[in-house]
Design an enzyme around this catalytic site. Structure first.
Site, mmCIF file in Angstrom:
data_model
loop_
_atom_site.group_PDB
_atom_site.id
_atom_site.type_symbol
_atom_site.label_atom_id
_atom_site.label_comp_id
_atom_site.label_asym_id
_atom_site.label_seq_id
_atom_site.Cartn_x
_atom_site.Cartn_y
_atom_site.Cartn_z
ATOM 1 N N HIS A 130 0.821 -1.132 -0.129
ATOM 2 C CA HIS A 130 -0.110 -0.129 -0.061
ATOM 3 C C HIS A 130 0.968 1.311 0.174
ATOM 4 C CE1 HIS A 130 -2.656 2.966 1.785
ATOM 5 N NE2 HIS A 130 -3.698 2.216 1.402
ATOM 6 N N ASP A 180 2.956 -4.685 8.017
ATOM 7 C CA ASP A 180 1.684 -3.812 7.973
ATOM 8 C C ASP A 180 0.358 -4.660 7.712
ATOM 9 O OD1 ASP A 180 -0.651 -2.340 6.928
ATOM 10 O OD2 ASP A 180 0.431 -1.868 4.994
ATOM 11 N N LYS A 216 -10.409 -0.517 10.559
ATOM 12 C CA LYS A 216 -10.620 -1.630 9.718
ATOM 13 C C LYS A 216 -10.945 -2.952 10.568
ATOM 14 C CE LYS A 216 -7.560 -0.137 6.341
ATOM 15 N NZ LYS A 216 -8.106 0.485 4.940
HETATM 16 N N1 PMP Z 1 -1.866 -0.677 4.489
HETATM 17 C C1 PMP Z 1 -2.827 -1.308 4.035
HETATM 18 C C2 PMP Z 1 -2.571 -2.713 3.634
HETATM 19 C C3 PMP Z 1 -4.102 -0.790 4.109
HETATM 20 O O1 PMP Z 1 -5.126 -1.451 3.395
HETATM 21 C C4 PMP Z 1 -4.364 0.465 4.428
HETATM 22 C C5 PMP Z 1 -5.908 1.054 4.234
HETATM 23 N N2 PMP Z 1 -6.068 1.098 3.204
HETATM 24 C C6 PMP Z 1 -3.241 1.370 4.900
HETATM 25 C C7 PMP Z 1 -2.074 0.544 5.228
HETATM 26 C C8 PMP Z 1 -3.432 2.447 5.566
HETATM 27 O O2 PMP Z 1 -4.203 2.633 6.514
HETATM 28 P P1 PMP Z 1 -4.918 3.921 7.159
HETATM 29 O O3 PMP Z 1 -5.457 4.711 6.040
HETATM 30 O O4 PMP Z 1 -5.882 3.641 8.224
HETATM 31 O O5 PMP Z 1 -3.800 4.661 7.979
#
Ligand code: PMP
Length: 402
Positions: A120, A197, A223
């Site tokens: 991500h 992560d 999440k």
């Molecule tokens: N890593 C992954 C794999 C994610 O799916 C996400 C959220 N889509 C994030 C990091 C970032 O999370 P946040 O936006 O809640 O900080």
């Protein structure tokens, strides 16, 4: 014990209030059960005060609630001690904290940061920022066409230059589950640290940082059925203790003098300013709620994934699923013939089905897959087989429109 999804759904006011909605976007954010909403509301109604600095009863109650939340977070991921859990705004801030603090103090010109091609943006950009500051280099391990990590290539990318490895546990764009235990072992064998992560995995299965063997692990409350704006950075105490502060301000200091300042120990050193106290309290309620449903919730999600995947492939012409790794969580990324994913998303919405479309904050991964984006349905434990049926039936109709 069987898993009664209809009963579970009654815990979620938003789902109860929208019986026509099939919410298939848990990978973006999960819906919230009543107990989480109540915990936040109760905190503001009965315990609200700022923490750590008040001698009066209410402030001590708020402090106790906040520190209790830290204990729940530590238990949720199997940390040895609560002080190994730093509250952050979410996974993104947690990785930024590690990159800026640990990376800023430890990375030098020529050092390497190894990540995977399916990260991500939250596990790419913070490393690019610190690489630009320090002269370190970002190295990327390749993936196979099915969306699984090429572990042989990964192992070859690790060298004495590698100082830290960052790997997503479950890809938000593909659902791939990475062998993080093996990844951490490889990193350690080369003398590097490892960050996991767990933004997605935390929503799907139980985590044990000691079994995984990671030095850092990050996740976001929202999440895992918790509030937005709160997340956790787990760091091994020995590693956190050697890291400089990330942000300065109130609550992270021991003494301040114009001649110099001394800092608190962990985790307070990394929590400058007033934190999201109510968010932490809500997160604790969410973690207890989710943990109590496992492993039945996980089995239900796995059954939904298998059911929806088979049905899509059997009944929807020209469906192409991205991410077909053997180890996979309940995320289905797809394209429907040459229909643009945005059209698919908008049309699904007219059927009352909420999916995400676009690059899923994984632009390098999309490039590797040869697409600009996909549509993505993600199944949470509160989703039903009937919703999967509706999703497939709607896609058949949409295919017929073009
Ligand atoms: N890593 C992954 C794999 C994610 O799916 C996400 C959220 N889509 C994030 C990091 C970032 O999370 P946040 O936006 O809640 O900080």
């Amino acid at each position: 014990m069987s898993f009664d999804v209809e009963k579970i759904r009654t815990d979620f006011p938003l789902l109860r209030g929208n019986p026509g909605l099939a919410y298939l976007d848990g990978a973006a954010t999960a819906q919230k059960p009543q107990c989480v909403i109540d915990a936040v509301s109760r905190f503001y109604s009965e315990e609200n005060a700022n923490i750590h600095r008040g001698l009066y009863h209410l402030s001590q109650a708020a402090t106790a609630a906040f520190e209790h939340a830290r204990e729940r977070a530590a238990a949720f991921i199997g940390a040895r001690e609560p002080r190994e859990c730093v509250f952050t705004r979410g996974a993104t801030e947690a990785i930024n904290l590690v990159a800026a603090s640990w990376g800023g103090a430890n990375l030098r010109e020529g050092d390497e940061i190894l990540i995977t091609h399916m990260e991500h943006h939250a596990d790419i950009v913070p490393w690019q920022l610190v690489a630009a500051r320090t002269g370190a280099r970002l190295v990327v391990a390749p993936i196979f066409d099915d969306g699984s990590l090429d572990m042989e290539a990964f192992a070859k990318k690790i060298s004495p230059r590698t100082k830290i490895v960052g790997a997503v546990h479950v890809s938000n764009a593909l659902g791939t589950v990475n062998p993080v235990k093996e990844i951490c072992a490889l990193a350690h064998a080369a003398g590097a640290l490892a960050l996991v992560d767990a933004a997605q995995s935390s929503a799907h299965f139980a985590l044990d940082v000691q079994d995984i063997g990671c030095d850092f692990l990050v996740f976001s409350g929202h999440k895992v059925c918790g509030p937005t704006g709160i997340g956790v950075l787990y760091g091994r105490a020995e590693v956190l203790e050697k890291m400089p502060p990330y942000q300065g301000g109130g609550d992270m200091i021991e003494t301040v003098d114009f001649a110099g300042t001394t800092y608190r120990g962990i985790p307070g050193r990394f929590e400058a300013g007033t934190p999201d106290i109510a968010g932490a309290v809500g997160l604790a309620a969410a973690l207890d709620y989710v943990a109590a449903l496992r492993p039945h919730a996980q089995a239900h999600e796995e059954a939904l994934l298998e059911y929806a995947t088979e049905k899509l492939l059997a009944e929807v012409p020209e469906i192409r699923i991205f991410g077909t790794a053997k180890e996979k969580a309940s995320v289905i990324s797809f394209r429907l013939g040459d229909v643009h994913p945005s059209d698919v998303g908008m049309l699904l919405d007219t059927f009352g089905i909420a999916v995400r479309v676009g690059h899923h904050c994984a632009m390098p991964l999309m490039k590797r897959l040869g697409v600009t984006g996909t549509a993505r349905a993600s199944f949470s434990f509160y989703n039903t087989f009937e919703e999967a049926d509706r999703f497939v039936a709607a896609l058949r109709k949409i295919r017929g429109m073009f």
